[in-house]
Design an enzyme around this catalytic site. Sequence first.
Site, PDB file in Angstrom:
ATOM      1  N   GLY B  53      62.523   5.964  34.252  1.00  0.00           N
ATOM      2  CA  GLY B  53      63.646   5.244  35.270  1.00  0.00           C
ATOM      3  C   GLY B  53      65.224   6.319  35.167  1.00  0.00           C
ATOM      4  N   SER B  54      65.237   6.365  36.898  1.00  0.00           N
ATOM      5  CA  SER B  54      66.173   6.762  37.577  1.00  0.00           C
ATOM      6  C   SER B  54      67.849   5.651  37.135  1.00  0.00           C
ATOM      7  CB  SER B  54      66.468   7.307  38.892  1.00  0.00           C
ATOM      8  OG  SER B  54      65.501   8.312  39.137  1.00  0.00           O
ATOM      9  N   GLY B  55      68.953   6.811  37.289  1.00  0.00           N
ATOM     10  CA  GLY B  55      70.594   6.019  36.316  1.00  0.00           C
ATOM     11  C   GLY B  55      70.511   6.392  35.570  1.00  0.00           C
ATOM     12  N   HIS B  56      70.128   7.228  34.837  1.00  0.00           N
ATOM     13  CA  HIS B  56      70.636   7.597  33.330  1.00  0.00           C
ATOM     14  C   HIS B  56      70.988   9.254  32.964  1.00  0.00           C
ATOM     15  CE1 HIS B  56      68.760   3.882  32.046  1.00  0.00           C
ATOM     16  NE2 HIS B  56      67.857   4.337  32.445  1.00  0.00           N
ATOM     17  N   LYS B 104      60.792   7.072  25.735  1.00  0.00           N
ATOM     18  CA  LYS B 104      61.311   6.057  25.575  1.00  0.00           C
ATOM     19  C   LYS B 104      60.321   4.820  25.158  1.00  0.00           C
ATOM     20  CE  LYS B 104      65.131   6.645  28.762  1.00  0.00           C
ATOM     21  NZ  LYS B 104      64.215   7.407  29.606  1.00  0.00           N
ATOM     22  N   ASP B 109      56.851   2.201  30.334  1.00  0.00           N
ATOM     23  CA  ASP B 109      56.859   3.733  30.319  1.00  0.00           C
ATOM     24  C   ASP B 109      56.374   3.784  29.323  1.00  0.00           C
ATOM     25  OD1 ASP B 109      59.608   4.031  31.758  1.00  0.00           O
ATOM     26  OD2 ASP B 109      60.069   4.650  30.131  1.00  0.00           O
ATOM     27  N   HIS B 218      69.570  -0.323  30.207  1.00  0.00           N
ATOM     28  CA  HIS B 218      69.600  -1.119  31.586  1.00  0.00           C
ATOM     29  C   HIS B 218      70.336  -2.104  31.587  1.00  0.00           C
ATOM     30  CE1 HIS B 218      66.000   1.064  30.270  1.00  0.00           C
ATOM     31  NE2 HIS B 218      65.616   1.699  31.103  1.00  0.00           N
TER      32      HIS B 218
END
Lengths: 330, 330
Positions: B53-56, B104, B109, B218
């Site tokens: 996921g994006s945001g990391h 991860k 995922d 998250h």
Amino acid sequence: MKKLINDAGAVVTDALAGLAAAHPGLRVDVENRVVYRASGPRQGKVGLVSGGGSGHEPLHAGFVGYGMLDAACPGEIFTSPVPDQIAEASTAIHGGAGVLHVVKNYTGDVLNFEMAADLCADDGVEVARVLVDDDVAVSDSLYTAGRRGTGATLFVEKIAGALAETGAPLAEVAAAGREVNARSRSFGVALSPCTTPSAGKPTFELGPGEVELGIGIHGEPGRTRAPAGTARELTRVAMDAIAADLPLSGETLVLVNGMGGTPLIELYIVYAEVDAYLREHGAPPARRLVGDYVTSLDMQGFSVTVCALTDDLVRLWDAPVETPALRWGR
Amino acid sequence: MKKLINDAGAVVTDALAGLAAAHPGLRVDVENRVVYRASGPRQGKVGLVSGGGSGHEPLHAGFVGYGMLDAACPGEIFTSPVPDQIAEASTAIHGGAGVLHVVKNYTGDVLNFEMAADLCADDGVEVARVLVDDDVAVSDSLYTAGRRGTGATLFVEKIAGALAETGAPLAEVAAAGREVNARSRSFGVALSPCTTPSAGKPTFELGPGEVELGIGIHGEPGRTRAPAGTARELTRVAMDAIAADLPLSGETLVLVNGMGGTPLIELYIVYAEVDAYLREHGAPPARRLVGDYVTSLDMQGFSVTVCALTDDLVRLWDAPVETPALRWGR
């Protein structure tokens, strides 16, 4: 206020202890608050010293190392370093070729670096100064006569630092630093205020749908409050302000800088807008940085700094650098 | 919610456009959401692909380049990339020596990388996988069977990536990645929640004097809420959790990671505590990173990751790397 600190009165020294432990390439005098290159002064090289209030990390201590600064003098949070501290750093790194002070244009910094230069002169150390005043947002401000120094400080430190490594004399290194400053402009936007550990509350208030245009790096006021727009709209405000003051033509060096609390994914959205703007205006970015470099504690927001490049400046920008926060080419 | 975005539905593609413009060393397929090395696949080298996921950010796209990943597949914010996207990246970077997926341990995922591996097999591309599950905070979680993957992902990508550059075969590169994961443990602490652009409000609520111990990346719950302590107290909680699970002896590699909204000056205060703890416990840091590497949008807080080193791992950690977010030695 929730912060990762032990004691509001020990933030700077506790962080310096961490910096010392984390970076074997630095020698940190925690008591006197000076961060040096571990390798010591190099004979015949102009020394570079900068400093200013803490809370803007990685500026300045993160830029100590090969190709940039020889020493950095952190003050308390948002407070100038003192003259003795600066003079001690300057004489300690003196390699016989003089010392350049890189000073952001805030009244306290200017005064204390001047007094430090006098102390250095008494010790036979020649000092030249580059005053950084790149922020086009306001002409005078809460802490400034004239424009504030912000993102261009990093450009000056990198480029003057690279020239100093070549063995260039003090006058030439100082002239390069002044040229970088003259060719650079910045503008910042805050989405939120910052909170200093000692105050424990935000430095100012912003409404839930409001931003501050032309913010300073200590939370000091900018030009105006405005409704929060899109990244594109906010970037355009910043770029129009820069373009109104700096003739845009030819290749540019660009910093899209986070103020400390802004996610990197948002800074890349801003960079896309800045890049497009500069290309439209005939000033394509040839080099760029995107990230947190000149911060304001936990403030959310960004600043843009643009430098109109020359071939010499590109060459010095590309020269090897090895510091905690900038590292390439070596 | 104030964010530097144009459209909550276009955050990932707008950021990828910025990434493409900012880094000439990357080739970004914005439409299909894959970030590649601009230099293309190298024949005979094991390819490394990661994603999530994006945001990391900078994870994962910021680690694409020489010595680390060949490609990264960003999903929507906090959402897995899709199998087609991962399969496309894997076949595109395949240099004939197989591909390693660094995954991860989150249910989505794991599933999507498995389906992608099946698609790759259909195309004759051999895939091995390293599953990263270093977070000691919880055994199962909101999005996980087993432990979550966090900071050790960066260690796995760096060390397996360095080994791949030497021409080592797939089985060996995968084994090195698994060894790094097995030798690494993480624990995170949140001082504030994060806000996703689509939700527009914080992912959870924390009282003004409260922190979340064992937070996920998250915003998923950790072990417990607790009163906000000093940096020393919070670090000790994290380190005790790590030490309870990883025998500490010999030199270590340490990441003190900011969650996205924490000032760097605070991370150095945490690093000082981590360094002291590890020395007291006979596991001095030999290598370390301090900064924002595996973030959670605008969350304030930190995580610590510790890897028990071997001589081989040190050598691979020190090997040259040239990516947007990690760069040294070349």
